[in-house]
Design a protein around this motif. Sequence first.
Motif, PDB file in Angstrom:
ATOM      1  N   MET A 163     -59.690-124.778  -6.269  1.00  0.00           N
ATOM      2  CA  MET A 163     -59.397-123.805  -5.312  1.00  0.00           C
ATOM      3  C   MET A 163     -59.111-122.638  -5.055  1.00  0.00           C
ATOM      4  SD  MET A 163     -57.617-124.221  -2.519  1.00  0.00           S
ATOM      5  CE  MET A 163     -55.837-123.764  -1.424  1.00  0.00           C
ATOM      6  N   ALA A 164     -59.281-122.516  -6.577  1.00  0.00           N
ATOM      7  CA  ALA A 164     -58.687-120.944  -6.560  1.00  0.00           C
ATOM      8  C   ALA A 164     -60.426-119.887  -6.233  1.00  0.00           C
ATOM      9  CB  ALA A 164     -58.760-120.466  -8.262  1.00  0.00           C
ATOM     10  N   MET A 165     -61.881-121.370  -6.617  1.00  0.00           N
ATOM     11  CA  MET A 165     -62.933-120.553  -5.855  1.00  0.00           C
ATOM     12  C   MET A 165     -63.214-120.495  -4.391  1.00  0.00           C
ATOM     13  SD  MET A 165     -66.637-121.764  -6.442  1.00  0.00           S
ATOM     14  CE  MET A 165     -66.605-123.044  -5.779  1.00  0.00           C
ATOM     15  N   SER A 166     -62.702-121.657  -4.241  1.00  0.00           N
ATOM     16  CA  SER A 166     -63.160-121.289  -2.180  1.00  0.00           C
ATOM     17  C   SER A 166     -62.208-120.435  -1.960  1.00  0.00           C
ATOM     18  CB  SER A 166     -62.353-122.941  -2.595  1.00  0.00           C
ATOM     19  OG  SER A 166     -60.942-123.249  -1.768  1.00  0.00           O
ATOM     20  N   LEU A 167     -61.202-120.158  -2.439  1.00  0.00           N
ATOM     21  CA  LEU A 167     -59.474-119.338  -1.652  1.00  0.00           C
ATOM     22  C   LEU A 167     -60.616-117.677  -2.510  1.00  0.00           C
ATOM     23  CD1 LEU A 167     -57.012-118.171  -0.572  1.00  0.00           C
ATOM     24  CD2 LEU A 167     -56.215-118.462  -2.608  1.00  0.00           C
ATOM     25  N   SER A 168     -61.028-117.610  -3.417  1.00  0.00           N
ATOM     26  CA  SER A 168     -61.640-116.384  -3.321  1.00  0.00           C
ATOM     27  C   SER A 168     -63.031-116.437  -2.905  1.00  0.00           C
ATOM     28  CB  SER A 168     -61.856-116.493  -5.132  1.00  0.00           C
ATOM     29  OG  SER A 168     -62.870-116.936  -5.132  1.00  0.00           O
ATOM     30  N   VAL A 169     -63.655-117.204  -2.626  1.00  0.00           N
ATOM     31  CA  VAL A 169     -64.965-116.729  -1.923  1.00  0.00           C
ATOM     32  C   VAL A 169     -64.445-116.959  -0.789  1.00  0.00           C
ATOM     33  CG1 VAL A 169     -66.647-118.517  -0.494  1.00  0.00           C
ATOM     34  CG2 VAL A 169     -66.296-118.733  -2.656  1.00  0.00           C
ATOM     35  N   VAL A 170     -63.195-117.326   0.288  1.00  0.00           N
ATOM     36  CA  VAL A 170     -62.865-116.586   1.216  1.00  0.00           C
ATOM     37  C   VAL A 170     -62.206-115.467   1.427  1.00  0.00           C
ATOM     38  CG1 VAL A 170     -61.098-117.441   2.823  1.00  0.00           C
ATOM     39  CG2 VAL A 170     -62.106-119.351   2.012  1.00  0.00           C
ATOM     40  N   VAL A 171     -61.948-115.443   0.699  1.00  0.00           N
ATOM     41  CA  VAL A 171     -61.194-113.857   0.654  1.00  0.00           C
ATOM     42  C   VAL A 171     -62.651-113.006   0.901  1.00  0.00           C
ATOM     43  CG1 VAL A 171     -60.024-111.548  -0.888  1.00  0.00           C
ATOM     44  CG2 VAL A 171     -58.653-114.249  -0.145  1.00  0.00           C
ATOM     45  N   LEU A 172     -63.539-113.129   0.229  1.00  0.00           N
ATOM     46  CA  LEU A 172     -64.466-112.227  -0.347  1.00  0.00           C
ATOM     47  C   LEU A 172     -65.024-112.433   1.512  1.00  0.00           C
ATOM     48  CD1 LEU A 172     -66.757-110.311  -1.523  1.00  0.00           C
ATOM     49  CD2 LEU A 172     -67.888-112.393  -2.459  1.00  0.00           C
ATOM     50  N   LEU A 173     -65.819-113.656   2.045  1.00  0.00           N
ATOM     51  CA  LEU A 173     -66.251-113.275   3.406  1.00  0.00           C
ATOM     52  C   LEU A 173     -64.889-113.115   3.746  1.00  0.00           C
ATOM     53  CD1 LEU A 173     -67.851-116.803   3.020  1.00  0.00           C
ATOM     54  CD2 LEU A 173     -68.687-114.195   2.777  1.00  0.00           C
ATOM     55  N   ALA A 174     -64.487-113.232   4.265  1.00  0.00           N
ATOM     56  CA  ALA A 174     -63.202-112.513   5.338  1.00  0.00           C
ATOM     57  C   ALA A 174     -63.707-110.682   4.994  1.00  0.00           C
ATOM     58  CB  ALA A 174     -61.701-112.425   5.143  1.00  0.00           C
ATOM     59  N   ILE A 175     -63.071-109.841   3.696  1.00  0.00           N
ATOM     60  CA  ILE A 175     -63.836-108.732   3.521  1.00  0.00           C
ATOM     61  C   ILE A 175     -65.226-108.609   4.099  1.00  0.00           C
ATOM     62  CG2 ILE A 175     -64.145-106.257   1.619  1.00  0.00           C
ATOM     63  CD1 ILE A 175     -61.737-108.172   0.252  1.00  0.00           C
ATOM     64  N   VAL A 176     -66.013-109.347   3.773  1.00  0.00           N
ATOM     65  CA  VAL A 176     -67.537-108.817   4.344  1.00  0.00           C
ATOM     66  C   VAL A 176     -67.618-108.883   6.293  1.00  0.00           C
ATOM     67  CG1 VAL A 176     -70.029-109.838   4.579  1.00  0.00           C
ATOM     68  CG2 VAL A 176     -68.893-109.624   2.202  1.00  0.00           C
ATOM     69  N   VAL A 177     -67.302-109.865   6.775  1.00  0.00           N
ATOM     70  CA  VAL A 177     -66.802-109.785   8.165  1.00  0.00           C
ATOM     71  C   VAL A 177     -66.276-108.175   8.722  1.00  0.00           C
ATOM     72  CG1 VAL A 177     -65.804-110.870   9.551  1.00  0.00           C
ATOM     73  CG2 VAL A 177     -67.365-112.166   8.243  1.00  0.00           C
ATOM     74  N   PHE A 178     -65.050-108.374   7.929  1.00  0.00           N
ATOM     75  CA  PHE A 178     -64.203-106.895   8.402  1.00  0.00           C
ATOM     76  C   PHE A 178     -65.299-106.097   8.202  1.00  0.00           C
ATOM     77  CE2 PHE A 178     -61.322-103.509   7.597  1.00  0.00           C
ATOM     78  CZ  PHE A 178     -60.753-103.638   8.514  1.00  0.00           C
ATOM     79  N   VAL A 179     -65.508-105.944   7.141  1.00  0.00           N
ATOM     80  CA  VAL A 179     -66.698-104.120   6.967  1.00  0.00           C
ATOM     81  C   VAL A 179     -67.483-104.874   8.904  1.00  0.00           C
ATOM     82  CG1 VAL A 179     -68.467-103.364   5.491  1.00  0.00           C
ATOM     83  CG2 VAL A 179     -65.735-104.131   4.511  1.00  0.00           C
ATOM     84  N   LEU A 180     -68.050-105.487   8.309  1.00  0.00           N
ATOM     85  CA  LEU A 180     -69.770-105.597   8.880  1.00  0.00           C
ATOM     86  C   LEU A 180     -68.534-104.989  10.637  1.00  0.00           C
ATOM     87  CD1 LEU A 180     -71.151-108.599   8.132  1.00  0.00           C
ATOM     88  CD2 LEU A 180     -71.971-106.263   8.274  1.00  0.00           C
TER      89      LEU A 180
END
Length: 64
Positions: free
Chosen positions: A1-18
């Motif tokens: 669960m912790a890994m999937s949450l951190s991956v979601v946060v990381l991908l959200a940051i990438v999408v926001f920057v893009l």
Amino acid sequence: MAMSLSVVVLLAIVVFVLLRNGTLRILPALAAAGFGFFLASTGLADPINSAAGGLADLLARINL
């Protein structure tokens, strides 16, 4: 669960920057999010999660 949450946060940051840089437009971002949402409810969800977990384990074992 912790890994999937951190991956979601990381991908959200990438999408926001893009989106901020204008590299990614809103409609393609929504289409990709919808694709991911519906892909998660298919039989491919478990192999994708296993592959992501294996990749995370591999990266954790790399000594820098």
